[in-house]
Design a protein around this motif. Sequence first.
Motif, PDB file in Angstrom:
ATOM      1  N   VAL A   1       0.833  -1.201   0.000  1.00 47.65           N
ATOM      2  CA  VAL A   1       0.000   0.000   0.000  1.00 47.65           C
ATOM      3  C   VAL A   1       0.866   1.249   0.000  1.00 47.65           C
ATOM      4  O   VAL A   1       0.605   2.209  -0.734  1.00 47.65           O
ATOM      5  CB  VAL A   1      -0.959  -0.001   1.217  1.00 47.65           C
ATOM      6  CG1 VAL A   1      -1.544   1.385   1.456  1.00 47.65           C
ATOM      7  CG2 VAL A   1      -2.082  -1.010   1.000  1.00 47.65           C
ATOM      8  N   ALA A   2       1.924   1.247   0.799  1.00 46.02           N
ATOM      9  CA  ALA A   2       2.816   2.406   0.874  1.00 46.02           C
ATOM     10  C   ALA A   2       3.495   2.676  -0.461  1.00 46.02           C
ATOM     11  O   ALA A   2       3.531   3.826  -0.932  1.00 46.02           O
ATOM     12  CB  ALA A   2       3.862   2.189   1.963  1.00 46.02           C
ATOM     13  N   SER A   3       4.032   1.640  -1.098  1.00 43.45           N
ATOM     14  CA  SER A   3       4.745   1.857  -2.357  1.00 43.45           C
ATOM     15  C   SER A   3       3.786   2.230  -3.487  1.00 43.45           C
ATOM     16  O   SER A   3       4.120   3.038  -4.356  1.00 43.45           O
ATOM     17  CB  SER A   3       5.567   0.615  -2.729  1.00 43.45           C
ATOM     18  OG  SER A   3       4.743  -0.521  -2.914  1.00 43.45           O
ATOM     19  N   TYR A   4       2.577   1.663  -3.466  1.00 47.14           N
ATOM     20  CA  TYR A   4       1.578   2.013  -4.483  1.00 47.14           C
ATOM     21  C   TYR A   4       1.137   3.466  -4.315  1.00 47.14           C
ATOM     22  O   TYR A   4       1.066   4.225  -5.289  1.00 47.14           O
ATOM     23  CB  TYR A   4       0.374   1.081  -4.367  1.00 47.14           C
ATOM     24  CG  TYR A   4      -0.695   1.320  -5.417  1.00 47.14           C
ATOM     25  CD1 TYR A   4      -0.631   0.707  -6.657  1.00 47.14           C
ATOM     26  CD2 TYR A   4      -1.775   2.164  -5.155  1.00 47.14           C
ATOM     27  CE1 TYR A   4      -1.600   0.921  -7.623  1.00 47.14           C
ATOM     28  CE2 TYR A   4      -2.752   2.393  -6.104  1.00 47.14           C
ATOM     29  CZ  TYR A   4      -2.664   1.759  -7.338  1.00 47.14           C
ATOM     30  OH  TYR A   4      -3.636   1.986  -8.291  1.00 47.14           O
ATOM     31  N   ALA A   5       0.839   3.864  -3.081  1.00 48.44           N
ATOM     32  CA  ALA A   5       0.397   5.234  -2.817  1.00 48.44           C
ATOM     33  C   ALA A   5       1.479   6.237  -3.215  1.00 48.44           C
ATOM     34  O   ALA A   5       1.174   7.298  -3.775  1.00 48.44           O
ATOM     35  CB  ALA A   5       0.039   5.396  -1.340  1.00 48.44           C
ATOM     36  N   ALA A   6       2.734   5.898  -2.939  1.00 45.91           N
ATOM     37  CA  ALA A   6       3.827   6.788  -3.316  1.00 45.91           C
ATOM     38  C   ALA A   6       3.938   6.905  -4.833  1.00 45.91           C
ATOM     39  O   ALA A   6       4.171   7.992  -5.370  1.00 45.91           O
ATOM     40  CB  ALA A   6       5.143   6.277  -2.732  1.00 45.91           C
ATOM     41  N   ALA A   7       3.729   5.788  -5.541  1.00 50.41           N
ATOM     42  CA  ALA A   7       3.845   5.793  -7.004  1.00 50.41           C
ATOM     43  C   ALA A   7       2.726   6.589  -7.659  1.00 50.41           C
ATOM     44  O   ALA A   7       2.931   7.260  -8.676  1.00 50.41           O
ATOM     45  CB  ALA A   7       3.848   4.355  -7.526  1.00 50.41           C
ATOM     46  N   ILE A   8       1.516   6.541  -7.080  1.00 49.98           N
ATOM     47  CA  ILE A   8       0.369   7.213  -7.694  1.00 49.98           C
ATOM     48  C   ILE A   8       0.141   8.610  -7.119  1.00 49.98           C
ATOM     49  O   ILE A   8      -0.734   9.346  -7.576  1.00 49.98           O
ATOM     50  CB  ILE A   8      -0.909   6.353  -7.527  1.00 49.98           C
ATOM     51  CG1 ILE A   8      -1.952   6.705  -8.590  1.00 49.98           C
ATOM     52  CG2 ILE A   8      -1.481   6.459  -6.122  1.00 49.98           C
ATOM     53  CD1 ILE A   8      -3.124   5.753  -8.646  1.00 49.98           C
ATOM     54  N   SER A   9       0.941   8.979  -6.097  1.00 51.95           N
ATOM     55  CA  SER A   9       0.856  10.305  -5.469  1.00 51.95           C
ATOM     56  C   SER A   9      -0.517  10.566  -4.853  1.00 51.95           C
ATOM     57  O   SER A   9      -1.138  11.604  -5.075  1.00 51.95           O
ATOM     58  CB  SER A   9       1.193  11.406  -6.486  1.00 51.95           C
ATOM     59  OG  SER A   9       2.483  11.224  -7.016  1.00 51.95           O
ATOM     60  N   LYS A  10      -0.982   9.597  -4.061  1.00 56.08           N
ATOM     61  CA  LYS A  10      -2.239   9.748  -3.330  1.00 56.08           C
ATOM     62  C   LYS A  10      -2.041   9.280  -1.897  1.00 56.08           C
ATOM     63  O   LYS A  10      -1.149   8.469  -1.616  1.00 56.08           O
ATOM     64  CB  LYS A  10      -3.353   8.925  -3.984  1.00 56.08           C
ATOM     65  CG  LYS A  10      -3.873   9.483  -5.288  1.00 56.08           C
ATOM     66  CD  LYS A  10      -5.060   8.668  -5.771  1.00 56.08           C
ATOM     67  CE  LYS A  10      -5.651   9.247  -7.038  1.00 56.08           C
ATOM     68  NZ  LYS A  10      -6.811   8.457  -7.500  1.00 56.08           N
ATOM     69  N   PRO A  11      -2.864   9.742  -0.970  1.00 52.30           N
ATOM     70  CA  PRO A  11      -2.772   9.267   0.413  1.00 52.30           C
ATOM     71  C   PRO A  11      -3.040   7.765   0.491  1.00 52.30           C
ATOM     72  O   PRO A  11      -3.861   7.226  -0.257  1.00 52.30           O
ATOM     73  CB  PRO A  11      -3.866  10.058   1.131  1.00 52.30           C
ATOM     74  CG  PRO A  11      -4.110  11.247   0.275  1.00 52.30           C
ATOM     75  CD  PRO A  11      -3.887  10.788  -1.132  1.00 52.30           C
ATOM     76  N   ALA A  12      -2.348   7.096   1.389  1.00 50.92           N
ATOM     77  CA  ALA A  12      -2.545   5.657   1.592  1.00 50.92           C
ATOM     78  C   ALA A  12      -3.794   5.395   2.413  1.00 50.92           C
ATOM     79  O   ALA A  12      -4.206   6.217   3.234  1.00 50.92           O
ATOM     80  CB  ALA A  12      -1.324   5.060   2.286  1.00 50.92           C
ATOM     81  N   SER A  13      -4.397   4.234   2.195  1.00 47.89           N
ATOM     82  CA  SER A  13      -5.605   3.867   2.936  1.00 47.89           C
ATOM     83  C   SER A  13      -5.286   3.247   4.293  1.00 47.89           C
ATOM     84  O   SER A  13      -6.151   3.158   5.155  1.00 47.89           O
ATOM     85  CB  SER A  13      -6.445   2.884   2.114  1.00 47.89           C
ATOM     86  OG  SER A  13      -5.712   1.687   1.887  1.00 47.89           O
ATOM     87  N   ARG A  14      -4.034   2.795   4.489  1.00 43.97           N
ATOM     88  CA  ARG A  14      -3.637   2.167   5.746  1.00 43.97           C
ATOM     89  C   ARG A  14      -2.834   3.151   6.583  1.00 43.97           C
ATOM     90  O   ARG A  14      -1.890   3.789   6.104  1.00 43.97           O
ATOM     91  CB  ARG A  14      -2.801   0.914   5.493  1.00 43.97           C
ATOM     92  CG  ARG A  14      -3.521  -0.172   4.733  1.00 43.97           C
ATOM     93  CD  ARG A  14      -2.772  -1.491   4.826  1.00 43.97           C
ATOM     94  NE  ARG A  14      -2.874  -2.048   6.161  1.00 43.97           N
ATOM     95  CZ  ARG A  14      -3.064  -3.348   6.435  1.00 43.97           C
ATOM     96  NH1 ARG A  14      -3.181  -4.214   5.437  1.00 43.97           N
ATOM     97  NH2 ARG A  14      -3.143  -3.778   7.659  1.00 43.97           N
TER      98      ARG A  14
END
Length: 447
Positions: free
Chosen positions: A347-360
């Motif tokens: 979740v952290a790496s995906y959120a960083a890649a898409i430039s959006k807040p993480a859900s967790r």
Amino acid sequence: MKKMMCAGMAVTMALSLTACGGGNSTSTSGTGESSAAADGSATTLTIWQPSDKESIENWWVEKLDEWNAAHPDIQVSRIAIDRSDSYAYDNKVATAVTSNDLPDILFVDGPQVSYYAANGITVPITKYFEDTSDFVDSTVAECTYDGELYAISATESSVALYYNKDYLTECNYDISKLESYTAENPMTWSEFEELAKQCTTDSYVGTHIVMDHGEGLPYALEPMYISNGKDYISDDGSTAQGYVNSPEAVETTAFLAGLIAKGYANVDPITDEFLNGACATEIQGSWDVTVLEDAAFEWGVTYYPVSDKTGTPVSPCGDWAAAVTNNCSNVDAAGEFLQWLMSTENVASYAAAISKPASRTSAYEDPSMAVYQDYPLSVFVEELRNSASPRPRTPSYATFSADYAEAMTNIFAEAASNGAVEESYIQEQLDNVAASFEEDYNTYYAQ
């Protein structure tokens, strides 16, 4: 009676705010596929998701390589589907529903989770995510229908008020006022309107409130309705009468239309209006922080404005979520994969890649998400934790969204044309939205 999805209906289901670029549909799969997968003895899972920017496409290649190398018995591939015309993805899903040819895992926009669940297109995944305490409340709420979790998302979204410091200084506006607001005590509507008035000049308008003339309208503007006392639809998702057409809703709509009638905002903003220096402030999503990195002016972000009457902070949220379809032949394998996909690290790496807040919540402890601890991105995280309100959970949301967007476009156009706000016209338009929702819900979903 359930509503059967057809290709024509997909137009009203184009609800995503995510800007998805790219070309034609592409397939993503791991290069470390095992011999078990090659001889057909493995379970194979296919994912459908809208195509996205290069960083996300690369993320998927890397992650599926990682999964497939470690799980020779469950091999996963992904088809990224272009959404450049806004409807290609939705039409493909609609066609697959009617032909019984859905993938195993389908990414759906948050407000549509209820529709897919109510129509049996997706299946519950509650048992694979029994402990959701690490996910922000808004994610869990939006992905839940009738007491069951039907989808899960790695990222969230939020909207706040951006301001052009150069323009505000030029207009002699006290920027320290904006910097003094907090998540618990944000700017009020009257303060927002005064700012917009003071910063409307011959060169630019004071603010930008029209994200687009589709789902951007209900998504970005809903918090104003809730903050003023009434949401669009009842909590149980069964009626819009007395909600979207309530006196509180008419008052909220009149306030928004007034910004356009007075010339403080444009009814048809140019592309990237704030970035291009055509407005002094904008109500916009967290993704604009990345867009504005190379802006030719100094800018800042403050919290979403609140109703003077209640002072209740509310902010938008919601994003695409992964669901398991009724065509999946091995739901347990899909559940196992989603558990891995939605791990804190992923979740952290995906959120960083898409430039959006993480859900967790735990994802923010990952170094890749360190930037969200600091201003301006910290503003959006604060909103998600303190004031985020999911869009209505109802299987008739697509009908509501399309009708509300049309009504608001009409109301804003009328205000711009006449230079005044006519509340009787607003009432008429919102009554039509409520009636259309009632017809859809009562026809297909009422018990």
